[in-house]
Write an enzyme that holds these catalytic residues in place. Structure first.
Site, short mmCIF file in Angstrom:
data_model
loop_
_atom_site.label_atom_id
_atom_site.label_comp_id
_atom_site.label_asym_id
_atom_site.label_seq_id
_atom_site.Cartn_x
_atom_site.Cartn_y
_atom_site.Cartn_z
N SER A 33 -7.61 -2.50 -30.39
CA SER A 33 -8.07 -3.55 -31.29
C SER A 33 -8.37 -4.83 -30.52
CB SER A 33 -7.02 -3.77 -32.38
OG SER A 33 -7.50 -4.64 -33.38
N ASP A 75 -12.75 -3.79 -32.32
CA ASP A 75 -12.94 -2.52 -33.04
C ASP A 75 -13.41 -2.75 -34.47
OD1 ASP A 75 -10.42 -3.50 -33.89
OD2 ASP A 75 -9.73 -1.49 -34.40
N ASP A 118 -12.31 -3.99 -37.22
CA ASP A 118 -11.55 -3.85 -38.47
C ASP A 118 -11.12 -5.21 -39.02
OD1 ASP A 118 -9.56 -4.37 -36.60
OD2 ASP A 118 -8.22 -2.77 -37.28
#
Length: 560
Positions: free
Chosen positions: A158, A307, A309
């Site tokens: 992440s 990433d 998100d």
């Protein structure tokens, strides 16, 4: 000179001999040689690498790349994959042939770890479906339910630093793992005594086509109203991650102009060369995007973490006369208010984590719908029954739980763009809506800071100190209640943390991070607003109270 334990050297040699990867074998061999030559630095490094196995928990695995059990490497990943498959095969629904979908980002070794996972699944009699290229985590989370998989694995760290990688596990409902599944998977991993002994299939997994990405884009654009305005100029940065292509495709498919990329950060690069820390929350991370917004016609800046998100946003603030990044709690409230304005069902539920602002609860109450407070993490938020919308202050938003049962920075960006375009068509802005919410529900001023540690034992020392000598007042305001979250306060599952309630309705939460070596402190004050004319005064009062609480708690949590 302190002698090196023979047991440590023996463990290191055994791990080296079992390591299937030539690169990390050489790395460990060189370190062993330096230890044997008397290097104290090498001895400390080796001891840290063998201080235990990288812990598998509700966040999966995350750590620095390198050789040894306390690092991210092929040996650790192969063991984790074998443990996951054994767990799935022990579950009645998965049976003897579990279906696992596997995604990966563009960090170092992400593709290697994904391939190893697929090889373990196939060799164990399962089916492995691998995403076609480095893609955002939400695409993997979507694919799990879309393809009817028993589990999903996303290889990503992440927003962590470049030297890290990670291994995020989802089960078949599309949610991240929670207890007791994490302990059960960890037990299966612990039973794997040798990475070399885990069978690896040379082939047999399926690489999915680009149609999966198109399926995700087609699904995710349904979060916006097809008849809402689309006139919006956006600047977008993916911070050297994998998000830009999918974000651009989603915007165009939804009818928005393609966002203007920050070219220096648009191409995936595992070194993250233009940022000190690839997290849009960190100071300076989106400076290039803000500079681009200042130099062109722009209505909104959107930033995703590597990433994709998480979603950050920046706006032109008329009070400051400059661009500023919105806090995660501000975006969380804006999206909640937008969904209410579009119409909610009486059975819908809004949710946010305990460390996020209480403003969403006020918005939900005014709309006549239920609000739930959960532990930190989307593994909890996504499991709220009837969830329509959930968010967390750390830039995570779940705006379409029927599609992605996790935070999704792409669908959130689309919904925020719709809101900004709708306001623009009415001659208004996101900051105007924030003003409206403050007048209606009071100024909810939030802040946070972190206490980073070099030794994880310092976290226990700090939390113990706060418990042993509990503050009775903060910034001159009495502490009326102290919740020890480890006891499972308020019907929540037990978790490490403390929650302070002050007499003026201010709130402070202290908790260790689940993914980084630090303790996080979250602050919120609420200042009533008698009317629109008093808004500036109320904001100034809230800022003063918040600053005083922060200053005192910085001292209370300082490490020696």
């Amino acid at each position: 000179m302190t002698e090196t334990s023979p047991d440590l050297l023996a463990a290191a040699r055994a791990w080296r001999d079992d390591d299937p990867d030539a690169t990390t074998r050489r790395e460990l061999d060189a370190l062993i040689n330096r230890v044997e030559a008397g290097s104290a630095e090498a001895r400390d490094d080796l001891a840290d690498r063998f201080s235990g196995m990288l812990e598998f928990g509700t966040a999966g695995l995350r750590g620095a790349l390198g050789a040894g059990p306390n690092r991210m490497n092929r040996s650790v990943v192969i063991r984790a994959a074998a443990g996951l498959v054994a767990f799935l095969k022990s579950e009645g629904d998965a049976g003897s042939s579990p279906l696992v979908v596997i995604g990966f980002d563009a960090r170092y070794n992400s593709d290697v770890f994904a391939r190893d996972t697929a090889a373990v699944v196939v060799a164990a009699g399962g089916r492995a479906l691998v995403l076609p290229k480095p893609l955002p985590t939400p695409v993997l989370a979507f694919a799990i339910r879309h393809l009817g998989a028993d589990a999903g694995v996303m290889v990503t760290a992440s927003h962590n630093p470049p030297q890290d990688n990670g291994y995020k596990v989802y089960l078949g409902d599309g949610s991240q793992i929670v207890p007791p599944s994490d302990e059960q998977i960890a037990a299966h991993i612990a039973a794997v005594r040798s990475a070399a002994g885990v069978p690896l299939a040379p082939d047999g997994w399926e690489t999915l086509g680009e149609s999966l990405v198109q399926d995700y884009v087609d699904a995710v654009v349904t979060v916006v109203d097809p008849d809402s305005p689309r006139d919006l100029n956006c600047v977008h940065t993916s911070l050297h991650g994998v998000g830009h292509g999918t974000v651009a495709a989603a915007f165009v498919r939804a009818g928005f102009p393609a966002p203007t990329p920050v070219d220096e950060q648009a191409v995936p690069d595992p070194d993250f060369p233009t940022v000190a820390f690839p997290n849009p929350e960190e100071r300076g991370a989106i400076d290039l995007a803000l500079a681009q917004a200042r130099s062109q016609s722009c209505d909104l800046v959107i930033a995703n973490d590597p990433d994709a998100d998480r979603c950050a946003a920046a706006v032109l603030d008329p009070v400051l006369g400059d661009w500023r990044m919105l806090r995660g709690d501000e975006v969380g409230a804006l999206l909640g208010a937008h969904l209410v304005s579009r119409g909610v069902h009486r059975d819908d539920v809004f949710a946010n984590s305990i460390v996020s602002s209480r403003l969403l609860a006020a918005i939900a109450a005014a709309a006549g719908i239920r609000h739930e407070e959960t532990l930190t993490g989307f593994k909890w938020i996504s499991r709220v029954p009837g969830l329509r919308y959930g968010y967390e202050e750390a830039l995570g938003y779940c705006v379409a739980p029927h599609l992605v049962r996790d935070k999704d920075g792409i669908s959130a960006a689309l919904l925020l763009a719709e809101l900004a375009a709708t306001l623009k068509s009415a001659g208004r802005s996101l900051t105007d809506l924030l003003d409206d919410l403050a007048v209606a529900h009071g100024v909810h001023a939030t802040d946070s800071f972190s206490v980073r540690v070099s030794d994880l034992s310092q976290i226990d020392v700090l939390m113990g100190r706060l418990r042993d000598a509990p503050a009775t007042s903060v910034a001159g305001i009495a502490v009326v209640r102290l919740d020890d979250l480890a006891a499972g306060e308020g019907g929540l599952p037990p978790t490490e943390g403390l929650r302070y309630h002050l007499a003026d309705d201010s709130r402070i939460i202290v908790r260790p991070s689940g993914t980084e070596p630090k303790v996080k402190v979250y602050l919120e004050v609420i200042e009533p607003v008698p009317g629109a004319a008093e808004l500036a005064t109320a904001r100034a009062a809230a800022a003063a109270r918040l600053g005083a609480i922060r200053d005192e708690f910085v001292q209370l949590t300082a490490l020696p």
